[in-house]
Write a protein that holds these residues in place. Structure first.
Motif, PDB file in Angstrom:
ATOM      1  N   UNK A 592       0.808  -1.127   0.002  1.00  0.00           N
ATOM      2  CA  UNK A 592      -0.029   0.029   0.020  1.00  0.00           C
ATOM      3  C   UNK A 592       0.810   1.470   0.076  1.00  0.00           C
ATOM      4  N   UNK A 593       1.918   1.265   0.689  1.00  0.00           N
ATOM      5  CA  UNK A 593       2.749   2.411   0.908  1.00  0.00           C
ATOM      6  C   UNK A 593       3.543   2.573  -0.628  1.00  0.00           C
ATOM      7  N   UNK A 594       3.921   1.546  -1.152  1.00  0.00           N
ATOM      8  CA  UNK A 594       4.656   1.872  -2.372  1.00  0.00           C
ATOM      9  C   UNK A 594       3.653   2.460  -3.563  1.00  0.00           C
ATOM     10  N   UNK A 595       2.665   1.693  -3.411  1.00  0.00           N
ATOM     11  CA  UNK A 595       1.782   2.306  -4.433  1.00  0.00           C
ATOM     12  C   UNK A 595       1.312   3.732  -4.274  1.00  0.00           C
ATOM     13  N   UNK A 596       0.973   4.053  -3.011  1.00  0.00           N
ATOM     14  CA  UNK A 596       0.616   5.501  -2.738  1.00  0.00           C
ATOM     15  C   UNK A 596       1.662   6.442  -2.943  1.00  0.00           C
ATOM     16  N   UNK A 597       3.009   5.936  -2.829  1.00  0.00           N
ATOM     17  CA  UNK A 597       4.253   6.952  -3.315  1.00  0.00           C
ATOM     18  C   UNK A 597       4.480   6.968  -4.632  1.00  0.00           C
ATOM     19  N   UNK A 598       4.277   5.753  -5.314  1.00  0.00           N
ATOM     20  CA  UNK A 598       4.337   5.814  -6.555  1.00  0.00           C
ATOM     21  C   UNK A 598       3.150   6.861  -7.257  1.00  0.00           C
ATOM     22  N   UNK A 599       2.146   6.680  -6.865  1.00  0.00           N
ATOM     23  CA  UNK A 599       0.920   7.878  -7.141  1.00  0.00           C
ATOM     24  C   UNK A 599       1.355   8.980  -6.813  1.00  0.00           C
ATOM     25  N   UNK A 600       1.727   9.471  -5.805  1.00  0.00           N
ATOM     26  CA  UNK A 600       2.122  10.627  -5.439  1.00  0.00           C
ATOM     27  C   UNK A 600       3.324  11.263  -6.380  1.00  0.00           C
ATOM     28  N   UNK A 601       4.198  10.287  -6.800  1.00  0.00           N
ATOM     29  CA  UNK A 601       5.211  10.807  -7.635  1.00  0.00           C
ATOM     30  C   UNK A 601       4.750  11.053  -8.879  1.00  0.00           C
ATOM     31  N   UNK A 602       3.803  10.329  -9.267  1.00  0.00           N
ATOM     32  CA  UNK A 602       3.221  10.465 -10.645  1.00  0.00           C
ATOM     33  C   UNK A 602       2.334  11.758 -10.507  1.00  0.00           C
ATOM     34  N   UNK A 603       1.620  12.307  -9.473  1.00  0.00           N
ATOM     35  CA  UNK A 603       1.039  13.272  -9.155  1.00  0.00           C
ATOM     36  C   UNK A 603       2.115  14.577  -9.225  1.00  0.00           C
ATOM     37  N   UNK A 604       3.045  14.221  -8.662  1.00  0.00           N
ATOM     38  CA  UNK A 604       3.993  15.550  -8.727  1.00  0.00           C
ATOM     39  C   UNK A 604       4.391  15.779 -10.089  1.00  0.00           C
ATOM     40  N   UNK A 605       4.775  14.631 -10.940  1.00  0.00           N
ATOM     41  CA  UNK A 605       4.934  14.954 -12.335  1.00  0.00           C
ATOM     42  C   UNK A 605       4.116  15.406 -12.830  1.00  0.00           C
ATOM     43  N   UNK A 606       2.644  15.414 -12.822  1.00  0.00           N
ATOM     44  CA  UNK A 606       1.730  16.140 -13.642  1.00  0.00           C
ATOM     45  C   UNK A 606       1.576  17.862 -13.000  1.00  0.00           C
ATOM     46  N   UNK A 607       1.948  17.720 -11.649  1.00  0.00           N
ATOM     47  CA  UNK A 607       2.020  19.160 -11.100  1.00  0.00           C
ATOM     48  C   UNK A 607       2.976  20.217 -11.708  1.00  0.00           C
ATOM     49  N   UNK A 608       4.094  19.423 -12.011  1.00  0.00           N
ATOM     50  CA  UNK A 608       5.346  20.013 -12.519  1.00  0.00           C
ATOM     51  C   UNK A 608       5.077  20.256 -14.011  1.00  0.00           C
ATOM     52  N   UNK A 609       3.942  20.119 -14.817  1.00  0.00           N
ATOM     53  CA  UNK A 609       4.027  20.499 -16.214  1.00  0.00           C
ATOM     54  C   UNK A 609       3.513  19.210 -16.989  1.00  0.00           C
ATOM     55  N   UNK A 610       3.512  17.849 -16.420  1.00  0.00           N
ATOM     56  CA  UNK A 610       3.064  16.737 -17.273  1.00  0.00           C
ATOM     57  C   UNK A 610       4.254  16.305 -18.068  1.00  0.00           C
ATOM     58  N   UNK A 611       4.161  15.260 -18.640  1.00  0.00           N
ATOM     59  CA  UNK A 611       4.983  14.517 -19.740  1.00  0.00           C
ATOM     60  C   UNK A 611       6.552  14.664 -18.926  1.00  0.00           C
ATOM     61  N   UNK A 612       6.575  14.278 -17.969  1.00  0.00           N
ATOM     62  CA  UNK A 612       7.984  13.849 -17.197  1.00  0.00           C
ATOM     63  C   UNK A 612       7.863  12.966 -16.231  1.00  0.00           C
ATOM     64  N   UNK A 613       9.178  12.675 -15.732  1.00  0.00           N
ATOM     65  CA  UNK A 613       9.519  11.594 -14.839  1.00  0.00           C
ATOM     66  C   UNK A 613       9.845  12.244 -13.644  1.00  0.00           C
TER      67      UNK A 613
END
Length: 887
Positions: A592-613
Motif C-alpha cells: 500500500x505504501x509503495x503504490x501510494x508513493x508511486x501515485x504521489x510521484x506521478x501526481x508531482x510529475x503532473x503538477x510540474x507540467x506533465x510529460x515528465x518523470x
C-alpha cells in the motif's frame, strides 16, 4: 443309540425326493428367467429398431435439405429428379411424400389475407397420390405448424404429433401420419443463433410417413410373432395411440399372467412410449425338462438310500452349497460388468505381471478404439508421460499402492487428452491386478486455463490486472526482505486522456490503451512486470536494478509514448504520459505504501507540467500526500454535511418471465454534485473514499436514505420488488454494520426480503470468513445477496459453493464483448450453467443493445441490466433537488 437301517434309508429317500423336487422347481424357474431374458433382449432390439428407423428418416430429410443449401431456387423438375435418384420409397415403404412449404405472408389461394405467417406447399414428390398437397397451407394444421417453427428455431429435425394425412382422406386403411421437418435457410454459412435463423428462413422441408406402417416395418418379424406391440405418443401428457397389433389392445402387466417391456423413445421433440407384452409360457413343453429333472433325481434318491445317511446328507449339502455359491458368483460378476459397461468413465482392469488389459468397459473401448481382444493393449502405454508410466508399472510390486493424478492419455494414432487417472492394486482370484478409472477433464482444464488467464490479465490490453500486479509486488517485497536485489516501481498515467474519450468516444480511448500495451513489449526488459491498474493508469515492476537504470528506463518509456501519434477517424492525437518512480531499496516496505508513493510521484510529475518523470522522495510525500488526503476527505465529508450526495436508480428486467408485474427490480447508484452543481463521476470520488476509509460512512448514508424513502424511489409509483444496494469491502468488515441495517429496517418498516446487497467478488474473496459471517447474519433476517463483477478477478468457481448468495452478476467486460469474442461467450455460458446448478439467479450488466439481450436470453440468463434496458436516472425523492441544482 443307533437307528434301524431302513429308517436311515427312508430318510435318505425322502430327502432325495425333496431335493429332486427342489431341483425341478429351480430348473423351471431358470427356464423362465432365460425366457424372460430372451424376451427382454428381443424387446430392446425392437425398441432400438424403431428408434433407428426414426433417425434414418431424419437423415433422409437432412439429405434432401442439402439440395436446398446448394441452390437458391429448386424447381419442381429438380425436386422430382432428386426424389427419383434417392428412391426413398424402396427404403421407406411408410413414406407418403416429401414436400417443401414456402414461407410467405400470403394465404392459400381463395383465403382472405390475415397478416399471419403461412407455409404454402409448392413442391411435392412423388406427385402421384399426393397432388392434394400442392397449395396446402400447413398453418392450417397446428401440429405441422408447431413442428415447422420448432425445427426452424432449433435447426434440427423435429417430428410432429400424429395427424390425418390429407392425401389419404377417404382411402381404405389408417390415414394417421407424422412429419419430420427441417428448416430451409437462404444461401450462406449456417445461421449462428435464433435471430439469424428466423431472418434467413425460406421455408420448411418435410417428409410425411404413415406412422403405423413406419413402426410395423421397423419391428423384427420375431417381435411381431412373440409380442403384442403398442406405441403411444406421451409428449403432451396424454396417451395417444399410434400403433397396436390388436384392434383393442390392453397392456399386460408384468405379473404372473404375462410380461410387459416398455421404453420411452425421444426424437424430434416428441416422446413415444413403446410397450411389448408377451404371455407367460405355461405349456406342457415348458414343464417337460423340469419333470425329467425330477425323475432323474428320484431315481438317484432311490440308489442313494442304500448308503449311509451321513455320507448322503453331506454330499447333498455340499452340492447345494456349491450351486448356490456358483450362482451368486455369476450374478455378482454380471452385475459388475453391466454396471461398468454403462459408466461414462473409462474403466480398465490389467494384469499386474505384464500390464496387459484383461477388461475395458464400453466407454474405454470407444475412446481408445480398442477391439474385443483387450490383451493387445498395455495400461501403462496409454499414459503419455514416461515417468508416470514407470510409476504405474512399479505398482505391480507394491501391495496396497494407489495412483491418483491428472495425466495425459493417448492411444496410438489418436490425439492426447487430459484425464484424472486413479489406479489401485487389487487381488482377483489370487492374482494381482491393477484397477484403473479415468475421467476426461480436457474441457475442464481448457476452461480453467481461460478463467485463470482472465483472473490475472486485463481483458482490454492483455497486460496483468491490478490484483495480479499486487501479488507480484508482494512477492518482490518479500524477496527484498529476504535479502534479494533492489527493484523499482514505475507508475504511469496518460496526460489529457479524458480529452480523447470526450472527443472521439470511449472506444477510441480503449484502442489507444491497447496500442500502448503492445508498444511496451518492444521497450521493456523481458523480466519486467507490466500491468494496467485501471483507467489509463499503468504500473511497471523492474527487479535487480538501481536508481539510475530505473530512471533511464522510465525516461525511455516516456519518450516512446511522447513520440507516438494516435490516429482515429481523421483525427490525430499526440500522446504523453507522466511517470512516478519509487525504488524498492530496503526491508519493511508495504504494498500500500509503495503504490501510494508511486501515485504521489506521478501526481508531482503532473503538477510540474506533465510529460515528465519524477522520482519519489520522502519530502514529496509529506507535502503532497497530506494535501491530497485532506482535499478528498474534506470534500466528501463536506458533501455529506451539505446534502450533495443523491441516489440514482437503474432497472433490471427479467429475460424469461415477462414484465415485472409484481414490482420493480432496481439497483441504487450513488452520485455526487460538486460545489457548483456539476455532477462528479463516481470513478473520481469512490476510489478516493475507499482509499481514505470513507466508504463505510457513505454506505451507511445510502442504506439510511434508501430505507427512509423506500416508497418514493421509483417515479411511476410502482412498488419496489427488490432493491439492490452496493457495499464496499471495508463496510461489511465493520462489526456494527449488520446491526445498523437491521435496526433501520425495523425503524422504517421495510421488509428485508425486498433488499439485496451487492458485494464484489474481489472483496468477498479477500476476506472469505468475514464475508460469509456478515452475509449469513443478514440472510437469516431475510435479506438477499448478489456477487457483483463476477469473473473480473475469479480464481475458482469453488468460491460460489462457500458464499451464501442468491444472485451472481457477470462482469460487464464479458457482456460488452459477447457478440464478437467467443471466449467471452463461453465464459458467460459457463457461469450461467454453474450458477443455475447451484440454484442461483444470474444477472448480466452492461447490456448495450437488443442483439446482446437476445444472446443472453438464448443462454438462459435470468436478468439483464444496462443502457439497452434502462439508463440511470434520479430517484423520485431526489427529483426536486436535482431540478433546483440545475436552476
Amino acid at each position: 443309540m443307533g437307528q434301524p437301517t431302513w429308517l436311515w434309508s427312508l430318510g435318505a429317500l425322502v430327502l432325495g425326493l425333496l431335493l429332486s423336487a427342489a431341483a425341478a422347481f429351480l430348473h423351471h424357474q431358470s427356464l423362465q428367467r432365460a425366457e424372460h431374458t430372451r424376451l427382454e433382449r428381443l424387446a430392446e432390439r425392437s425398441f432400438d429398431a424403431v428408434e433407428n428407423q426414426l433417425e434414418t428418416c431424419g437423415l433422409l430429410v437432412r439429405s434432401v435439405q442439402a439440395l436446398f443449401l446448394s441452390s437458391d431456387v429448386v424447381t419442381a423438375v429438380e425436386f422430382e429428379a432428386m426424389y427419383a435418384n434417392l428412391r426413398p420409397g424402396e427404403l421407406f415403404p411408410s413414406l407418403q411424400a416429401i414436400g417443401f412449404a414456402e414461407r410467405t405472408d400470403r394465404p392459400a389461394i381463395g383465403a382472405e389475407p390475415d397478416g399471419r405467417e403461412h407455409y404454402l406447399t409448392v413442391l411435392v414428390a412423388p406427385r402421384s397420390g399426393n397432388s392434394r398437397l400442392v397449395g396446402l397451407d400447413i398453418a392450417t394444421q397446428p401440429e405441422n405448424l408447431a413442428a415447422a417453427r420448432f425445427s426452424r428455431d432449433a435447426d434440427r429435425p423435429v417430428m410432429s404429433a400424429a395427424f390425418q394425412l390429407v392425401q389419404r382422406a377417404g382411402m381404405p386403411g389408417p390415414n394417421d401420419g407424422i412429419t419430420i421437418r427441417l428448416p430451409v435457410f437462404s444461401g450462406g454459412p449456417q445461421p449462428r443463433d435464433l435471430a439469424e435463423r428466423r431472418a434467413r428462413e425460406r421455408g420448411s422441408l418435410a417428409a410425411s410417413f404413415r406412422v403405423s406402417r413406419l413402426i410395423e416395418d421397423a419391428l423384427p418379424v420375431e417381435a411381431l410373432d412373440r409380442f403384442d406391440v403398442r406405441v403411444l405418443d406421451v409428449t403432451d401428457g396424454g396417451d395417444k395411440q399410434l400403433y397396436s397389433e390388436n384392434p383393442t389392445p390392453t397392456a399386460v402387466p408384468a405379473d404372473a399372467t404375462g410380461q410387459l417391456f416398455a421404453r420411452e423413445l425421444s426424437y424430434g421433440g416428441r416422446t413415444w412410449r413403446m410397450e411389448a407384452s408377451a404371455d407367460r409360457d405355461d405349456s406342457a413343453a415348458a414343464w417337460l425338462l423340469p419333470v425329467l429333472t425330477f425323475g432323474i433325481g428320484a431315481l438317484a434318491s432311490a440308489l442313494m438310500a442304500t448308503l449311509a445317511w451321513s455320507v448322503a446328507g453331506t454330499r447333498a449339502r455340499a452340492l447345494a452349497l456349491a450351486k448356490d455359491l456358483s450362482a451368486q458368483y455369476r450374478e455378482s460378476e454380471e452385475r459388475f460388468r453391466a454396471l461398468n459397461e454403462l459408466l461414462p468413465a473409462l474403466v480398465m482392469l490389467a494384469r499386474a505381471e505384464d500390464g496387459q488389459l484383461a477388461y475395458a468397459n464400453q466407454a474405454c473401448r470407444d475412446r481408445f478404439s480398442i477391439g474385443e481382444d483387450t490383451r493387445l493393449v498395455r495400461l501403462a502405454d496409454l499414459v503419455e508421460d514416461m515417468a508416470l508410466r514407470e510409476r504405474i508399472v512399479a505398482m505391480a510390486d507394491e501391495p496396497g499402492a494407489i495412483f491418483n493424478e491428472p495425466v495425459r492419455l493417448r492411444a496410438p494414432g489418436q490425439a492426447a487428452f487430459w484425464a484424472t487417472l486413479s489406479v489401485s492394486r487389487i487381488e482377483l482370484g489370487g492374482h494381482p491386478h491393477l484397477l484403473a478409472v479415468a475421467n476426461d477433464i480436457t474441457e475442464l482444464r481448457v476452461l480453467s486455463e481461460e478463467l485463470s488467464y482472465q483472473a490475472t490479465h486485463d481483458s482490454l490490453t492483455g497486460l496483468y490486472n491490478r490484483r495480479e500486479f499486487e501479488r507480484r509486488l508482494n512477492a518482490a517485497i518479500a524477496a527484498l526482505d529476504a535479502g534479494g536485489p533492489r527493484g523499482a516501481l514505475l507508475y504511469m498515467d496518460l496526460d489529457q486522456f479524458k480529452l480523447i474519450n470526450d472527443t472521439s468516444g470511449h472506444f477510441a480511448g480503449d484502442q489507444l490503451l491497447a496500442q500502448l500495451a503492445a508498444l511496451f513489449a518492444g521497450i521493456l526488459p523481458a523480466d519486467a512486470v507490466v500491468a494496467r491498474l485501471g483507467g489509463d493508469e499503468f504500473a511497471i515492476l523492474v527487479e535487480n536494478t538501481d536508481e539510475a537504470r530505473a530512471m533511464a528506463l522510465a525516461e525511455r518509456v516516456r519518450l516512446e509514448i511522447d513520440g507516438y501519434v494516435f490516429g482515429w477517424e481523421q483525427r490525430n492525437y499526440t500522446v504523453s504520459a507522466s511517470m512516478g518512480v519509487v525504488m524498492l531499496d530496503g526491508p519493511g516496505l508495504s504494498q500500500r505504501a509503495l503504490l501510494a508513493h508511486a501515485d504521489t510521484a506521478c501526481y508531482m510529475a503532473k503538477e510540474r507540467g506533465r510529460n515528465r518523470v519524477h522520482l519519489f522522495s520522502e519530502d514529496d510525500s509529506e507535502t503532497t500526500q497530506r494535501r491530497s488526503e485532506m482535499e478528498w476527505a474534506g470534500r466528501i465529508r463536506e458533501a455529506i454535511n451539505e446534502g450533495r450526495f443523491l441516489l440514482h436508480y437503474q432497472e433490471l428486467v427479467p429475460l424469461w418471465h415477462g414484465e415485472q408485474a409484481e414490482g420493480v427490480h432496481m439497483e441504487l447508484l450513488i452520485r455526487l454534485r460538486d460545489e457548483n452543481g456539476g455532477m462528479v463521476s463516481p470513478g473520481a470520488f469512490i476510489p478516493a473514499a475507499e482509499r481514505f476509509g470513507l466508504m463505510p460512512q457513505l454506505d451507511r448514508w445510502v442504506v439510511d436514505t434508501a430505507l427512509a424513502n423506500f416508497s418514493r424511489l421509483h417515479p411511476s409509483g410502482k412498488p419496489v420488488k427488490l432493491c439492490a444496494i452496493n457495499l464496499s469491502g471495508p463496510t461489511f468488515e465493520d462489526d456494527s454494520f449488520a446491526d445498523f441495517v437491521l435496526q433501520r429496517l425495523e425503524d422504517y418498516g421495510v421488509s428485508p426480503q425486498r433488499i439485496c446487497f451487492e458485494i464484489t467478488e474481489t472483496a468477498a474473496v479477500s476476506n472469505m470468513a468475514r464475508a460469509v459471517e456478515f452475509m449469513q447474519r443478514l440472510r437469516s433476517a431475510g435479506c438477499k445477496f448478489s456477487l457483483d463483477d463476477f469473473g473480473s478477478g475469479m480464481a475458482s468457481f469453488g468460491y460460489l459453493k462457500n458464499l451464501p448468495v442468491d444472485f451472481i452478476k457477470i462482469d460487464g467486460s464479458f457482456i460488452r464483448n459477447i457478440e464478437t469474442d467467443p471466449v467471452s461467450y463461453s465464459i458467460v455460458r459457463a457461469v450461467t450453467d454453474i450458477g443455475h446448478q447451484l440454484g442461483l439467479q444470474v444477472v448480466a450488466e452492461w447490456v448495450a443493445d437488443d442483439r446482446a439481450r437476445d444472446l443472453l436470453r438464448g443462454l438462459s440468463v435470468d436478468y439483464a441490466q444496462g443502457f439497452a434496458i434502462h439508463k440511470p436516472e434520479a430517484a423520485l425523492c431526489f427529483r426536486n433537488q436535482e431540478t433546483v441544482n440545475r436552476n
